[in-house]
Design an enzyme around this catalytic site. Structure first.
Site, PDB file in Angstrom:
ATOM      1  N   ARG A  50     140.164 -16.806 -21.623  1.00 23.51           N
ATOM      2  CA  ARG A  50     141.012 -15.910 -22.189  1.00 23.51           C
ATOM      3  C   ARG A  50     141.805 -16.531 -23.464  1.00 23.51           C
ATOM      4  O   ARG A  50     142.087 -15.377 -24.167  1.00 23.51           O
ATOM      5  CB  ARG A  50     141.914 -15.137 -21.121  1.00 23.51           C
ATOM      6  CG  ARG A  50     142.716 -14.098 -21.416  1.00 23.51           C
ATOM      7  CD  ARG A  50     142.029 -13.089 -22.363  1.00 23.51           C
ATOM      8  NE  ARG A  50     140.974 -12.525 -22.002  1.00 23.51           N
ATOM      9  CZ  ARG A  50     140.142 -11.747 -22.805  1.00 23.51           C
ATOM     10  NH1 ARG A  50     140.478 -11.802 -24.113  1.00 23.51           N
ATOM     11  NH2 ARG A  50     139.062 -11.518 -22.243  1.00 23.51           N
ATOM     12  N   LYS A  82     167.507 -10.814 -49.878  1.00 21.49           N
ATOM     13  CA  LYS A  82     167.143  -9.372 -49.580  1.00 21.49           C
ATOM     14  C   LYS A  82     168.146  -8.649 -49.733  1.00 21.49           C
ATOM     15  O   LYS A  82     169.263  -8.972 -49.974  1.00 21.49           O
ATOM     16  CB  LYS A  82     166.416  -9.351 -47.999  1.00 21.49           C
ATOM     17  CG  LYS A  82     165.235 -10.199 -47.739  1.00 21.49           C
ATOM     18  CD  LYS A  82     164.055  -9.744 -48.401  1.00 21.49           C
ATOM     19  CE  LYS A  82     163.666  -8.669 -47.396  1.00 21.49           C
ATOM     20  NZ  LYS A  82     162.237  -7.967 -47.892  1.00 21.49           N
TER      21      LYS A  82
END
Length: 292
Positions: free
Chosen positions: A101, A168
């Protein structure tokens, strides 16, 4: 591998991921499969795309059980079609089952990212623009997601907060404006003796002009601008600074953005809006036998 994909980081990731998944034991396997039973399995490709994570899969198998033998039949970055086999693994069946998995989770997601990156890159191949990823990644999985972008032909933006300055809109607003943010940043880097590139976000042509007046940066980001405005901004900037387009860019909008003349296009969707590639690990039947 990319420079940020180190053996120590890979080992830490694999150990943490197996601890999360296995805990005090893979009781399904422990209950049903004799510990010394030998087995063999192959990685089956069930969907067309770009394969990524094969070298990681080998490391996962061998970390859990060094006696597992892995044959890689394809290379990371190969274009694949349904029915192809990516690898074969043989050894203790229990070890294959316990790692199955984790291998699939990593490879399915990495391959989905590599596939999307390749598709978007092909859309802008007639321009000079380079496709970038972002920090919009899954916590504790960023290394593998950015690795997948590189496998798909994209370029990695900064890896994290520590390896580049990016001012930003919120940084600018809290600092009191573009000039103040750049000035404070330059003083900080000098004080800390740090050599980091500076990128600053702009939201209009007026802000682009203010950055050009202030100077002191390396890259100007053109955020959420229409392609026509971006083209004007690129003309204003000329060769003085590199340019990056950003803001909700997808397959439908990326071509006119690239044709505006920007150097880079950052696309958060490469890592946060991706469909995993359909891949499975299938056991090959053996006559019963055990490890010596």
């Amino acid at each position: 591998m990319q420079e940020y994909v180190t053996e120590d980081r890979l080992t830490n990731f694999i150990a943490s991921a197996l601890l999360e998944d296995v805990g005090d034991g893979d009781h399904s396997t422990l209950a049903a499969v004799p510990s010394e039973q030998l087995g063999k399995a192959q990685l089956l490709i069930k969907e067309s795309g770009i394969i990524a994570g094969l070298s990681l899969a080998e490391k996962i198998f061998n970390y859990h059980d060094p006696e597992l033998h892995v044959d890689l039949l394809l290379e990371d970055g190969n274009r694949v079609q349904p029915g192809e086999i990516g690898l074969r693994v043989s050894g203790r069946a229990a070890s294959i089952l316990t790692t199955e998995r984790l291998v699939l989770n990593c490879m399915q997601r990495m391959s989905g990212i590599a596939t999307k990156t390749k598709q978007m890159n092909e859309l802008i191949s007639h321009t000079r623009a380079k496709l970038l990823d972002t920090r919009k990644t899954t916590p504790n999985f960023r290394m593998l997601e950015k690795w997948a972008v590189a496998i798909g032909g994209g370029k990695n933006h900064r890896f994290a907060l520590y390896d580049m300055i990016m001012l930003k809109d919120n940084h600018i607003d809290f600092a009191g404006g573009i000039a103040q943010a750049i000035k404070a940043t330059k003083q900080y880097l000098e004080k800390k003796q740090l050599d980091l590139k500076i990128e600053i976000e702009t939201r209009s042509l007026d802000e682009v002009r203010e950055v050009l007046t202030t100077g002191g940066v390396d890259i100007i980001m053109l955020d959420n601008m229409a392609p026509k405005i971006m083209k004007e901004a690129v003309a204003l900037i000329g060769d003085r600074y590199q340019t990056e387009a950003s803001g909700g860019i997808d397959e439908q909008t990326i071509i006119p953005v690239a044709e505006s003349g920007v150097d880079y296009i950052s696309v958060g969707a490469l890592t946060h809006q991706v469909k995993s590639l359909d891949i499975s690990l299938k056991a090959l039947r053996y006559h019963p036998q055990t490890a010596s």
